[in-house]
Design a protein around this motif. Structure first.
Motif, PDB file in Angstrom:
ATOM      1  N   GLY A   1       0.804  -1.216   0.000  1.00  0.00           N
ATOM      2  CA  GLY A   1       0.000   0.000   0.000  1.00  0.00           C
ATOM      3  C   GLY A   1       0.833   1.259   0.000  1.00  0.00           C
ATOM      4  N   MET A   2       1.867   1.314   0.851  1.00  0.00           N
ATOM      5  CA  MET A   2       2.704   2.504   0.926  1.00  0.00           C
ATOM      6  C   MET A   2       3.508   2.692  -0.364  1.00  0.00           C
ATOM      7  SD  MET A   2       4.081   2.509   4.883  1.00  0.00           S
ATOM      8  CE  MET A   2       4.699   4.196   4.751  1.00  0.00           C
ATOM      9  N   SER A   3       4.017   1.609  -0.912  1.00  0.00           N
ATOM     10  CA  SER A   3       4.795   1.718  -2.154  1.00  0.00           C
ATOM     11  C   SER A   3       3.921   2.183  -3.314  1.00  0.00           C
ATOM     12  CB  SER A   3       5.425   0.359  -2.491  1.00  0.00           C
ATOM     13  OG  SER A   3       6.293  -0.078  -1.469  1.00  0.00           O
ATOM     14  N   ALA A   4       2.735   1.601  -3.435  1.00  0.00           N
ATOM     15  CA  ALA A   4       1.827   1.966  -4.521  1.00  0.00           C
ATOM     16  C   ALA A   4       1.397   3.427  -4.406  1.00  0.00           C
ATOM     17  CB  ALA A   4       0.607   1.049  -4.524  1.00  0.00           C
ATOM     18  N   GLY A   5       1.086   3.870  -3.180  1.00  0.00           N
ATOM     19  CA  GLY A   5       0.681   5.259  -2.986  1.00  0.00           C
ATOM     20  C   GLY A   5       1.789   6.240  -3.318  1.00  0.00           C
TER      21      GLY A   5
ATOM     22  N   VAL B   1       7.791  15.956  -1.998  1.00  0.00           N
ATOM     23  CA  VAL B   1       8.231  15.106  -0.889  1.00  0.00           C
ATOM     24  C   VAL B   1       7.117  14.904   0.136  1.00  0.00           C
ATOM     25  CG1 VAL B   1       9.866  14.860   1.018  1.00  0.00           C
ATOM     26  CG2 VAL B   1      10.666  15.637  -1.221  1.00  0.00           C
ATOM     27  N   PRO B   2       6.526  15.987   0.712  1.00  0.00           N
ATOM     28  CA  PRO B   2       5.404  15.753   1.635  1.00  0.00           C
ATOM     29  C   PRO B   2       4.203  15.142   0.926  1.00  0.00           C
ATOM     30  CG  PRO B   2       5.622  18.093   1.142  1.00  0.00           C
ATOM     31  CD  PRO B   2       6.843  17.424   0.605  1.00  0.00           C
ATOM     32  N   ASN B   3       4.068  15.416  -0.363  1.00  0.00           N
ATOM     33  CA  ASN B   3       2.979  14.835  -1.137  1.00  0.00           C
ATOM     34  C   ASN B   3       3.097  13.315  -1.178  1.00  0.00           C
ATOM     35  OD1 ASN B   3       0.649  15.476  -2.429  1.00  0.00           O
ATOM     36  ND2 ASN B   3       1.583  16.143  -4.337  1.00  0.00           N
ATOM     37  N   VAL B   4       4.310  12.841  -1.477  1.00  0.00           N
ATOM     38  CA  VAL B   4       4.556  11.404  -1.539  1.00  0.00           C
ATOM     39  C   VAL B   4       4.467  10.783  -0.150  1.00  0.00           C
ATOM     40  CG1 VAL B   4       6.352   9.679  -1.989  1.00  0.00           C
ATOM     41  CG2 VAL B   4       5.876  11.440  -3.680  1.00  0.00           C
ATOM     42  N   GLN B   5       4.975  11.500   0.863  1.00  0.00           N
ATOM     43  CA  GLN B   5       4.878  11.009   2.236  1.00  0.00           C
ATOM     44  C   GLN B   5       3.422  10.841   2.644  1.00  0.00           C
ATOM     45  OE1 GLN B   5       7.065  14.130   4.187  1.00  0.00           O
ATOM     46  NE2 GLN B   5       9.053  13.096   3.959  1.00  0.00           N
ATOM     47  N   ARG B   6       2.610  11.846   2.317  1.00  0.00           N
ATOM     48  CA  ARG B   6       1.191  11.776   2.649  1.00  0.00           C
ATOM     49  C   ARG B   6       0.531  10.611   1.932  1.00  0.00           C
ATOM     50  NH1 ARG B   6      -3.219  12.843  -0.221  1.00  0.00           N
ATOM     51  NH2 ARG B   6      -5.164  13.301   0.892  1.00  0.00           N
ATOM     52  N   ALA B   7       0.828  10.463   0.639  1.00  0.00           N
ATOM     53  CA  ALA B   7       0.201   9.398  -0.142  1.00  0.00           C
ATOM     54  C   ALA B   7       0.567   8.025   0.394  1.00  0.00           C
ATOM     55  CB  ALA B   7       0.617   9.518  -1.608  1.00  0.00           C
ATOM     56  N   ALA B   8       1.822   7.869   0.834  1.00  0.00           N
ATOM     57  CA  ALA B   8       2.232   6.583   1.404  1.00  0.00           C
ATOM     58  C   ALA B   8       1.424   6.281   2.666  1.00  0.00           C
ATOM     59  CB  ALA B   8       3.722   6.610   1.717  1.00  0.00           C
TER      60      ALA B   8
ATOM     61  N   VAL C   1      -9.116   5.222   8.816  1.00  0.00           N
ATOM     62  CA  VAL C   1      -7.687   5.020   9.058  1.00  0.00           C
ATOM     63  C   VAL C   1      -6.851   5.936   8.164  1.00  0.00           C
ATOM     64  CG1 VAL C   1      -5.791   3.355   8.985  1.00  0.00           C
ATOM     65  CG2 VAL C   1      -8.039   2.645   9.806  1.00  0.00           C
ATOM     66  N   ALA C   2      -7.261   6.093   6.905  1.00  0.00           N
ATOM     67  CA  ALA C   2      -6.533   6.957   5.981  1.00  0.00           C
ATOM     68  C   ALA C   2      -6.551   8.406   6.451  1.00  0.00           C
ATOM     69  CB  ALA C   2      -7.124   6.851   4.577  1.00  0.00           C
ATOM     70  N   ALA C   3      -7.686   8.874   6.979  1.00  0.00           N
ATOM     71  CA  ALA C   3      -7.783  10.255   7.458  1.00  0.00           C
ATOM     72  C   ALA C   3      -6.889  10.478   8.675  1.00  0.00           C
ATOM     73  CB  ALA C   3      -9.233  10.584   7.797  1.00  0.00           C
ATOM     74  N   VAL C   4      -6.863   9.535   9.604  1.00  0.00           N
ATOM     75  CA  VAL C   4      -6.043   9.670  10.805  1.00  0.00           C
ATOM     76  C   VAL C   4      -4.554   9.708  10.445  1.00  0.00           C
ATOM     77  CG1 VAL C   4      -5.307   8.521  12.937  1.00  0.00           C
ATOM     78  CG2 VAL C   4      -7.738   8.619  12.344  1.00  0.00           C
ATOM     79  N   LEU C   5      -4.131   8.833   9.554  1.00  0.00           N
ATOM     80  CA  LEU C   5      -2.716   8.748   9.198  1.00  0.00           C
ATOM     81  C   LEU C   5      -2.273   9.873   8.260  1.00  0.00           C
ATOM     82  CD1 LEU C   5      -2.333   4.896   8.574  1.00  0.00           C
ATOM     83  CD2 LEU C   5      -1.596   6.205  10.579  1.00  0.00           C
ATOM     84  N   GLY C   6      -3.169  10.319   7.393  1.00  0.00           N
ATOM     85  CA  GLY C   6      -2.772  11.234   6.332  1.00  0.00           C
ATOM     86  C   GLY C   6      -2.951  12.708   6.597  1.00  0.00           C
ATOM     87  N   THR C   7      -3.770  13.114   7.583  1.00  0.00           N
ATOM     88  CA  THR C   7      -4.070  14.536   7.772  1.00  0.00           C
ATOM     89  C   THR C   7      -2.839  15.385   8.093  1.00  0.00           C
ATOM     90  OG1 THR C   7      -6.359  14.092   8.405  1.00  0.00           O
ATOM     91  CG2 THR C   7      -5.439  16.204   9.072  1.00  0.00           C
ATOM     92  N   PRO C   8      -1.947  14.997   9.030  1.00  0.00           N
ATOM     93  CA  PRO C   8      -0.771  15.846   9.292  1.00  0.00           C
ATOM     94  C   PRO C   8       0.088  16.081   8.054  1.00  0.00           C
ATOM     95  CG  PRO C   8      -1.064  14.261  11.061  1.00  0.00           C
ATOM     96  CD  PRO C   8      -2.022  13.863   9.977  1.00  0.00           C
ATOM     97  N   ALA C   9       0.360  15.023   7.301  1.00  0.00           N
ATOM     98  CA  ALA C   9       1.148  15.190   6.074  1.00  0.00           C
ATOM     99  C   ALA C   9       0.385  16.004   5.045  1.00  0.00           C
ATOM    100  CB  ALA C   9       1.511  13.815   5.505  1.00  0.00           C
ATOM    101  N   ASP C  10      -0.937  15.925   5.062  1.00  0.00           N
ATOM    102  CA  ASP C  10      -1.755  16.685   4.121  1.00  0.00           C
ATOM    103  C   ASP C  10      -1.686  18.177   4.421  1.00  0.00           C
ATOM    104  OD1 ASP C  10      -3.483  16.797   1.906  1.00  0.00           O
ATOM    105  OD2 ASP C  10      -5.234  16.936   3.205  1.00  0.00           O
ATOM    106  N   VAL C  11      -1.683  18.538   5.706  1.00  0.00           N
ATOM    107  CA  VAL C  11      -1.560  19.946   6.104  1.00  0.00           C
ATOM    108  C   VAL C  11      -0.221  20.505   5.628  1.00  0.00           C
ATOM    109  CG1 VAL C  11      -1.319  21.516   8.079  1.00  0.00           C
ATOM    110  CG2 VAL C  11      -3.110  19.754   8.082  1.00  0.00           C
ATOM    111  N   VAL C  12       0.862  19.761   5.870  1.00  0.00           N
ATOM    112  CA  VAL C  12       2.197  20.195   5.441  1.00  0.00           C
ATOM    113  C   VAL C  12       2.251  20.331   3.924  1.00  0.00           C
ATOM    114  CG1 VAL C  12       4.625  19.536   5.333  1.00  0.00           C
ATOM    115  CG2 VAL C  12       3.349  19.239   7.459  1.00  0.00           C
ATOM    116  N   LYS C  13       1.717  19.331   3.227  1.00  0.00           N
ATOM    117  CA  LYS C  13       1.714  19.355   1.763  1.00  0.00           C
ATOM    118  C   LYS C  13       0.965  20.564   1.222  1.00  0.00           C
ATOM    119  CE  LYS C  13      -1.570  18.133  -0.479  1.00  0.00           C
ATOM    120  NZ  LYS C  13      -2.769  17.534  -1.086  1.00  0.00           N
ATOM    121  N   THR C  14      -0.206  20.838   1.780  1.00  0.00           N
ATOM    122  CA  THR C  14      -1.032  21.951   1.308  1.00  0.00           C
ATOM    123  C   THR C  14      -0.318  23.279   1.493  1.00  0.00           C
ATOM    124  OG1 THR C  14      -3.088  20.754   1.749  1.00  0.00           O
ATOM    125  CG2 THR C  14      -3.231  23.149   1.612  1.00  0.00           C
TER     126      THR C  14
END
Length: 322
Positions: free
Chosen positions: A133-137, A193-200, A240-253
């Motif tokens: 999942g992380m690699s594909a994202g 970089v944060p975009n890819v981190q968030r997607a993973a 689960v995706a929202a909990v894991l991805g929101t911090p990286a999403d804020v940084v990315k945005t």
């Protein structure tokens, strides 16, 4: 019948399985994106609101806007800018998901079935699902990063207009050309970089959770491979995706929306880590979860619409269930 004729007689999903899965997942993603896009716009506005960073020259970044919740933000956009502005940036968002979702879905299935070796009807180790999942994202988001950059910047155009600032773009294609002319090819991958981190992280929550929950239910309960199982699995994956991805999403945005100099370097943040530190230092740790509610409220229906649509399209086209 010759082998060539026999191959031509096969249905498209069997002749070009990966291309077919790419197209089917892209169609399902486009439907889900259009249905839930206003929540994505609301989330982006909330993440930028109250930004405490200042440019390197010491000038203020601009007055902070009033803090408003999800519903008031959405209502404010509709009242102040027009209801149609709730879909501002939808075109690059659809472009993004055609690339991002198509690549990540095909990549995950290939990794899961061919590289990590999942056998049909057997349990799949969680760590393998996480790796897949992380690699594909990450791979999917790297290819789609330019479209995500355009989407984020176009979503902020309405706010710029209300603040009396000149609009930056006339449309999607103008945005691509302007970013390319100002920052070069490298500029199109600003914030990757944060975009890819968030997607993973998001795909560790989305793909891994959906796949794991679905096959756990099929192997350990009386549920069968139908819409009920797909709905339960997608509800879990969205949370689960929202909990894991929101911090990286804020940084990315924030990195994607920051002003840049002529060399394409950001004026507010040096890197994703610098953005993370400044955000926490200036606004507190919970600022990393700005926009969590609309993120979750978007991811939950997005996952539901996407997975139900994707599974049904696969079935109608004669492709095996995900």
């Amino acid at each position: 019948m010759s082998p060539a004729e026999e191959e031509r007689s096969l249905p498209l999903p069997e002749r070009w399985p990966r291309a077919s899965k790419f197209a089917l997942s892209a169609c399902a993603a486009a439907v889900a994106e259009l249905v839930t896009f206003p929540l994505d716009l609301t989330k982006t506005r909330l993440q930028i609101q109250g930004e405490a960073a200042v440019p390197r020259d010491g000038a203020a970044a601009g007055p902070a806007g009033p803090y408003r919740g999800m519903l008031r933000t959405a209502a404010g956009i509709a009242q102040e800018e027009g209801v149609q502005k709730l879909w501002q940036g939808a075109t690059p968002a659809v472009y993004r998901h055609v690339v991002y979702t198509g690549v990540r879905m095909v990549t995950y299935e290939h990794l899961r079935d061919s590289v990590l070796g999942r056998a049909e009807g057997e349990s799949f180790p969680l760590w393998k699902a996480v790796v897949g999942g992380m690699s594909a994202g990450a791979i999917g988001q790297f290819f789609a990063s330019p479209t995500d950059l355009v989407k984020v910047q176009m979503q902020m155009e309405g706010k710029r207009k209300l603040e009396g600032k000149p609009l930056r773009f006339r449309g999607v294609h103008h945005a691509f050309l302007k970013i390319l002319s100002e920052g070069g090819v490298r500029g199109l991958w600003a914030g990757w970089v944060p975009n890819v981190q968030r997607a993973a992280l998001v795909n560790m929550g989305d793909l891994t959770t959906y796949d794991s929950v679905k096959h756990f239910l099929l192997l350990n309960t009386t549920l069968v491979d139908n819409s009920v199982t797909h709905s339960v699995s997608s509800a879990c994956s969205g949370l689960v995706a929202a909990v894991l991805g929101t911090p990286a999403d804020v940084v990315k945005t924030r990195i994607m929306n920051q002003p840049r100099d002529k060399q394409g370097r950001g004026l507010l943040y040096k890197s994703s880590m610098d953005c993370l530190i400044q955000t926490v230092r200036g606004e507190g740790f919970m600022s990393l979860y700005k926009g969590f509610i609309p993120t979750w409220m978007r991811m939950a229906p997005w996952s539901l619409v996407f997975w139900l649509t994707y599974e049904q399209i696969r079935r109608l086209c004669g492709v095996t269930s995900f």
